[in-house]
Design a protein around this motif. Structure first.
Motif, PDB file in Angstrom:
ATOM      1  N   SER A  45      41.008 -12.499  -1.483  1.00 31.90           N
ATOM      2  CA  SER A  45      41.469 -13.535  -2.588  1.00 31.90           C
ATOM      3  C   SER A  45      42.632 -14.457  -2.151  1.00 31.90           C
ATOM      4  CB  SER A  45      41.256 -13.182  -3.985  1.00 31.90           C
ATOM      5  OG  SER A  45      41.447 -14.216  -4.530  1.00 31.90           O
ATOM      6  N   PHE A  46      43.569 -13.510  -2.054  1.00 31.17           N
ATOM      7  CA  PHE A  46      45.083 -14.009  -1.676  1.00 31.17           C
ATOM      8  C   PHE A  46      44.999 -14.907  -0.463  1.00 31.17           C
ATOM      9  CE2 PHE A  46      48.961 -13.724   0.777  1.00 31.17           C
ATOM     10  CZ  PHE A  46      49.934 -14.191  -0.186  1.00 31.17           C
ATOM     11  N   ILE A  47      44.268 -14.675   0.469  1.00 34.75           N
ATOM     12  CA  ILE A  47      44.437 -15.157   1.996  1.00 34.75           C
ATOM     13  C   ILE A  47      43.341 -16.187   1.800  1.00 34.75           C
ATOM     14  CG2 ILE A  47      43.263 -14.978   4.095  1.00 34.75           C
ATOM     15  CD1 ILE A  47      45.849 -13.758   4.101  1.00 34.75           C
ATOM     16  N   ASP A  48      42.236 -16.215   0.910  1.00 32.57           N
ATOM     17  CA  ASP A  48      41.359 -17.228   0.728  1.00 32.57           C
ATOM     18  C   ASP A  48      42.182 -18.525  -0.043  1.00 32.57           C
ATOM     19  OD1 ASP A  48      38.562 -18.581   1.163  1.00 32.57           O
ATOM     20  OD2 ASP A  48      38.611 -18.331  -1.027  1.00 32.57           O
ATOM     21  N   THR A  53      46.187 -24.101   1.128  1.00 33.53           N
ATOM     22  CA  THR A  53      47.467 -24.769   0.452  1.00 33.53           C
ATOM     23  C   THR A  53      48.565 -24.571   1.628  1.00 33.53           C
ATOM     24  OG1 THR A  53      48.319 -22.591  -0.248  1.00 33.53           O
ATOM     25  CG2 THR A  53      47.302 -23.951  -1.996  1.00 33.53           C
ATOM     26  N   VAL A  54      48.207 -23.933   2.875  1.00 30.83           N
ATOM     27  CA  VAL A  54      49.158 -23.742   3.582  1.00 30.83           C
ATOM     28  C   VAL A  54      49.040 -24.736   4.837  1.00 30.83           C
ATOM     29  CG1 VAL A  54      49.232 -21.125   3.474  1.00 30.83           C
ATOM     30  CG2 VAL A  54      47.652 -22.194   5.299  1.00 30.83           C
ATOM     31  N   SER A  55      50.270 -24.849   5.611  1.00 27.05           N
ATOM     32  CA  SER A  55      50.153 -25.871   6.791  1.00 27.05           C
ATOM     33  C   SER A  55      49.369 -25.522   7.804  1.00 27.05           C
ATOM     34  CB  SER A  55      51.597 -25.899   7.471  1.00 27.05           C
ATOM     35  OG  SER A  55      52.011 -24.362   8.271  1.00 27.05           O
ATOM     36  N   ALA A  56      49.102 -26.419   8.458  1.00 29.28           N
ATOM     37  CA  ALA A  56      47.964 -26.164   9.726  1.00 29.28           C
ATOM     38  C   ALA A  56      48.475 -24.907  10.570  1.00 29.28           C
ATOM     39  CB  ALA A  56      47.928 -27.373  10.563  1.00 29.28           C
ATOM     40  N   GLN A  57      49.563 -24.552  10.792  1.00 32.35           N
ATOM     41  CA  GLN A  57      50.262 -23.610  11.699  1.00 32.35           C
ATOM     42  C   GLN A  57      49.753 -22.199  10.999  1.00 32.35           C
ATOM     43  OE1 GLN A  57      54.244 -23.334  12.292  1.00 32.35           O
ATOM     44  NE2 GLN A  57      53.972 -21.726  13.965  1.00 32.35           N
ATOM     45  N   ALA A  58      50.096 -22.281   9.447  1.00 32.47           N
ATOM     46  CA  ALA A  58      49.775 -20.973   8.910  1.00 32.47           C
ATOM     47  C   ALA A  58      48.280 -20.669   8.720  1.00 32.47           C
ATOM     48  CB  ALA A  58      50.389 -21.243   7.309  1.00 32.47           C
ATOM     49  N   GLU A  60      46.224 -21.611  10.937  1.00 34.49           N
ATOM     50  CA  GLU A  60      45.891 -20.857  12.296  1.00 34.49           C
ATOM     51  C   GLU A  60      46.371 -19.302  12.349  1.00 34.49           C
ATOM     52  OE1 GLU A  60      46.727 -21.443  17.103  1.00 34.49           O
ATOM     53  OE2 GLU A  60      47.371 -22.898  15.799  1.00 34.49           O
ATOM     54  N   TYR A  61      47.430 -18.956  11.982  1.00 36.96           N
ATOM     55  CA  TYR A  61      47.760 -17.469  11.914  1.00 36.96           C
ATOM     56  C   TYR A  61      46.712 -17.011  11.136  1.00 36.96           C
ATOM     57  CZ  TYR A  61      52.182 -17.707  14.306  1.00 36.96           C
ATOM     58  OH  TYR A  61      53.240 -17.891  15.227  1.00 36.96           O
ATOM     59  N   ILE A  62      46.329 -17.257   9.872  1.00 41.37           N
ATOM     60  CA  ILE A  62      45.317 -16.686   9.178  1.00 41.37           C
ATOM     61  C   ILE A  62      43.856 -16.366   9.865  1.00 41.37           C
ATOM     62  CG2 ILE A  62      43.784 -16.812   7.030  1.00 41.37           C
ATOM     63  CD1 ILE A  62      46.353 -18.094   5.705  1.00 41.37           C
ATOM     64  N   ASP A  63      43.553 -17.629  10.266  1.00 42.97           N
ATOM     65  CA  ASP A  63      42.506 -17.489  11.285  1.00 42.97           C
ATOM     66  C   ASP A  63      42.364 -16.640  12.386  1.00 42.97           C
ATOM     67  OD1 ASP A  63      39.842 -18.059  12.518  1.00 42.97           O
ATOM     68  OD2 ASP A  63      40.795 -19.903  13.101  1.00 42.97           O
ATOM     69  N   VAL A  64      43.540 -16.792  13.163  1.00 41.33           N
ATOM     70  CA  VAL A  64      43.437 -15.929  14.194  1.00 41.33           C
ATOM     71  C   VAL A  64      43.962 -14.296  14.329  1.00 41.33           C
ATOM     72  CG1 VAL A  64      44.727 -15.774  16.848  1.00 41.33           C
ATOM     73  CG2 VAL A  64      43.781 -18.084  15.856  1.00 41.33           C
ATOM     74  N   TYR A  65      44.833 -14.239  13.400  1.00 42.06           N
ATOM     75  CA  TYR A  65      45.640 -12.765  13.272  1.00 42.06           C
ATOM     76  C   TYR A  65      45.115 -12.223  12.158  1.00 42.06           C
ATOM     77  CZ  TYR A  65      48.169 -14.756  17.052  1.00 42.06           C
ATOM     78  OH  TYR A  65      48.653 -15.267  18.075  1.00 42.06           O
ATOM     79  N   TYR A  66      44.516 -12.732  11.327  1.00 39.86           N
ATOM     80  CA  TYR A  66      43.537 -11.898   9.995  1.00 39.86           C
ATOM     81  C   TYR A  66      42.359 -12.048   9.948  1.00 39.86           C
ATOM     82  CZ  TYR A  66      42.813 -10.634   5.076  1.00 39.86           C
ATOM     83  OH  TYR A  66      42.358  -9.884   4.150  1.00 39.86           O
TER      84      TYR A  66
END
Length: 104
Positions: A45-48, A53-58, A60-66
């Motif tokens: 839920s936290f990640i979702d 609300t995060v920047s495009a870079q953040a 991408e980090y969520i997508d790629v590394y989480y």
């Protein structure tokens, strides 16, 4: 935010965002595997919520590394219990990378 993960993340330098995201993903997968579905749901839920609300870079980090790291080396039961916990948005990110749902 999640004190139980502080020590696991602290082994990585602050600039090692990718490693910290992978630790968080593995902690989510481990929580599912250990039957701690409430904890896993809180992490997811936290990640979702962050995705909205995060920047495009953040994002991408969520997508790629989480998201891409979720269910890494998980058994079929873990995937079956965990997959329904993911929001549609997280499921779609996972499938966009892996080409299928977890453990399909």
């Amino acid at each position: 935010m999640f004190p139980e993960l502080t020590a696991k993340m602290a082994v990585h330098e602050d600039f090692m965002t990718t490693s910290k995201m992978e630790v968080f993903a593995q902690a989510t997968t481990n929580a599912i595997a250990e039957g701690q579905l409430t904890t896993a749901s809180k992490y997811l839920s936290f990640i979702d919520n962050k995705l909205n609300t995060v920047s495009a870079q953040a994002y991408e980090y969520i997508d790629v590394y989480y998201v891409e790291h979720l269910f890494w080396r998980a058994n079929k039961a873990t995937c079956q219990h965990g997959w329904p916990l993911l929001s549609k948005q997280l499921q779609q990110l996972y499938m966009d990378f892996h080409g299928k749902a977890a453990c399909d």
